[in-house]
Write a protein that holds these residues in place. Structure first.
Motif, short mmCIF file in Angstrom:
data_model
loop_
_atom_site.label_atom_id
_atom_site.label_comp_id
_atom_site.label_asym_id
_atom_site.label_seq_id
_atom_site.Cartn_x
_atom_site.Cartn_y
_atom_site.Cartn_z
N ARG A 112 4.17 -22.65 -54.87
CA ARG A 112 3.69 -23.39 -56.01
C ARG A 112 4.67 -23.30 -57.17
O ARG A 112 4.93 -24.27 -57.88
CB ARG A 112 2.33 -22.88 -56.45
N GLU A 132 -2.32 -20.37 -49.93
CA GLU A 132 -1.36 -21.15 -50.72
C GLU A 132 -1.30 -22.61 -50.29
O GLU A 132 -1.18 -23.49 -51.13
CB GLU A 132 0.02 -20.50 -50.58
N GLN A 133 -1.41 -22.88 -48.98
CA GLN A 133 -1.27 -24.26 -48.52
C GLN A 133 -2.34 -25.17 -49.11
O GLN A 133 -2.04 -26.25 -49.61
CB GLN A 133 -1.33 -24.30 -46.99
N ASP A 173 -1.90 -25.54 -52.94
CA ASP A 173 -0.82 -26.47 -53.28
C ASP A 173 -1.27 -27.91 -53.11
O ASP A 173 -0.95 -28.78 -53.92
CB ASP A 173 0.40 -26.22 -52.39
N THR A 174 -2.04 -28.18 -52.05
CA THR A 174 -2.50 -29.54 -51.80
C THR A 174 -3.41 -30.02 -52.92
O THR A 174 -3.30 -31.15 -53.39
CB THR A 174 -3.26 -29.60 -50.46
N LYS A 186 -1.26 -30.29 -56.50
CA LYS A 186 -0.22 -31.29 -56.70
C LYS A 186 -0.78 -32.58 -57.31
O LYS A 186 -0.08 -33.26 -58.06
CB LYS A 186 0.50 -31.61 -55.39
N THR A 206 3.63 -30.22 -49.40
CA THR A 206 2.64 -29.57 -48.54
C THR A 206 2.96 -29.67 -47.07
O THR A 206 2.16 -29.26 -46.23
CB THR A 206 1.24 -30.18 -48.79
N THR A 249 4.17 -28.07 -44.64
CA THR A 249 4.56 -26.77 -44.11
C THR A 249 3.90 -26.54 -42.77
O THR A 249 2.91 -27.16 -42.42
CB THR A 249 4.15 -25.65 -45.08
#
Length: 326
Positions: A2, A185-186, A189-190, A193, A212, A214
């Motif tokens: 992030r 975190e995934q 972050d989604t 954003k 995202t 990843t």
């Protein structure tokens, strides 16, 4: 992750995100220096290495919506007399962008056929596929539609395909996304954003897609050796996955007619694609074998590129490639 995304957004605060190259690398329609394949209704980012008259090896990247940058080590096959073709699929990588309405079921297979013909120098020139992840599914889709393509398709290396039918796709995605930490975190972050930017155009959408895009824990990808990538294609990714889930598909109906041996190359550690799963997919072909590369996950073609290349070369050497100059 992030923090890096915040710094990236801040670093472009004084730039116009509508200008090509400010958010993501420009496509072939924005950068005239990029190698390209011009088709009647699109321009693809692509290139050929090696002997143009040799057996054509068509490299097929993952996604939908990835690019071929991480496949470039396979260009070493050009030293063996092959014509190695790399290309970013329609709407992906550095190829021309298209809106969702331009993606229909008949387009991808026809694109692949036209790419083959673009690099064909003589009518009996052998064709080989090397596909990873979505690319392995793409190769199977083509074979199901065209068989051996008039005797020209002599073999395929399929690395970690996810599914060949709609019924296989859903449980595969459940294994894949079931490994996600929904407090990690995934997902953060989604959600985060969209507070910064919304996907108002292709560049913005692709930028958000990159933030995202990843790997998931079940894939066991080495975070210290990530697959390199130029640019993801957000629209093609969303559109093709939605079509697959909503419309359904079955790319096994005609595979029984394809008699050359097909090699499945898988990573031992990928929990979303365990051995039984790849053996199930391989069973759709009348002549296929599964080889496991130990100690690696989904990114086997990148993280173990020397071994992957060696296995591919050994497999190609077992095939009848008469008709090429190799």
């Amino acid at each position: 992750m992030r923090t890096l995304a915040v710094l990236s957004v801040l670093s472009i605060a004084c730039l116009d995100p509508d200008d090509p190259g400010n958010l993501v690398p420009p496509t072939v329609t924005e950068d005239a220096t990029l190698p390209r394949i011009e088709l009647p209704d699109t321009v693809l980012h692509g290139e050929q290495m090696g002997d143009p008259d040799g057996p054509i090896v068509v490299m097929l990247h993952g996604g939908p919506g990835g690019d071929y940058r991480y496949l470039l080590p396979m260009g070493a096959l050009a030293d063996d007399g092959y014509s190695v073709v790399f290309w970013d699929h329609r709407g992906a990588g550095l190829s021309q962008r298209h809106d969702a309405a331009d993606f229909t079921w008949d387009v991808p297979v026809e694109d692949l056929r036209r790419v083959i013909e673009h690099f064909t120098t003589h009518e009996d020139q052998p064709v080989l596929f090397v596909g990873h992840s979505w690319g392995a599914m793409y190769a199977t889709w083509f074979i199901n539609e065209h068989g051996d393509y008039g005797g020209r398709v002599r073999g395929a290396v399929l690395s970690e395909p996810g599914a060949f039918t709609r019924d296989q796709l859903e449980p595969y995605l459940e294994r894949l996304f079931g490994s996600m930490d929904f407090f990690g975190e995934q997902v953060n972050d989604t959600a985060w954003k969209d507070q910064i930017m919304t996907p108002a155009d292709h560049a913005r959408a692709d930028y958000l897609f990159a933030i995202t895009a990843t790997s998931l824990p079940a894939e066991h990808v080495d975070p210290n050796d990530p697959e390199p990538m130029w640019r993801g294609g957000a629209v093609v990714n969303d559109t093709q996955l939605s079509m697959a889930m909503e419309d359904g598909f079955d790319w096994t109906t005609n595979l029984h007619t394809f008699t050359p041996e097909v090699l499945f190359l898988r990573g031992e550690l990928n929990e979303a694609m365990p051995l039984w799963h790849q053996e199930e997919l391989a069973s759709a072909y009348p002549n296929a074998r599964v080889h496991t590369v130990e100690g690696v996950g989904h990114a086997v073609i990148w993280e173990r590129r020397a071994e992957f290349l060696a296995e591919t070369r050994a497999y190609f050497n077992t095939l009848d490639l008469s008709g090429g100059t190799r």
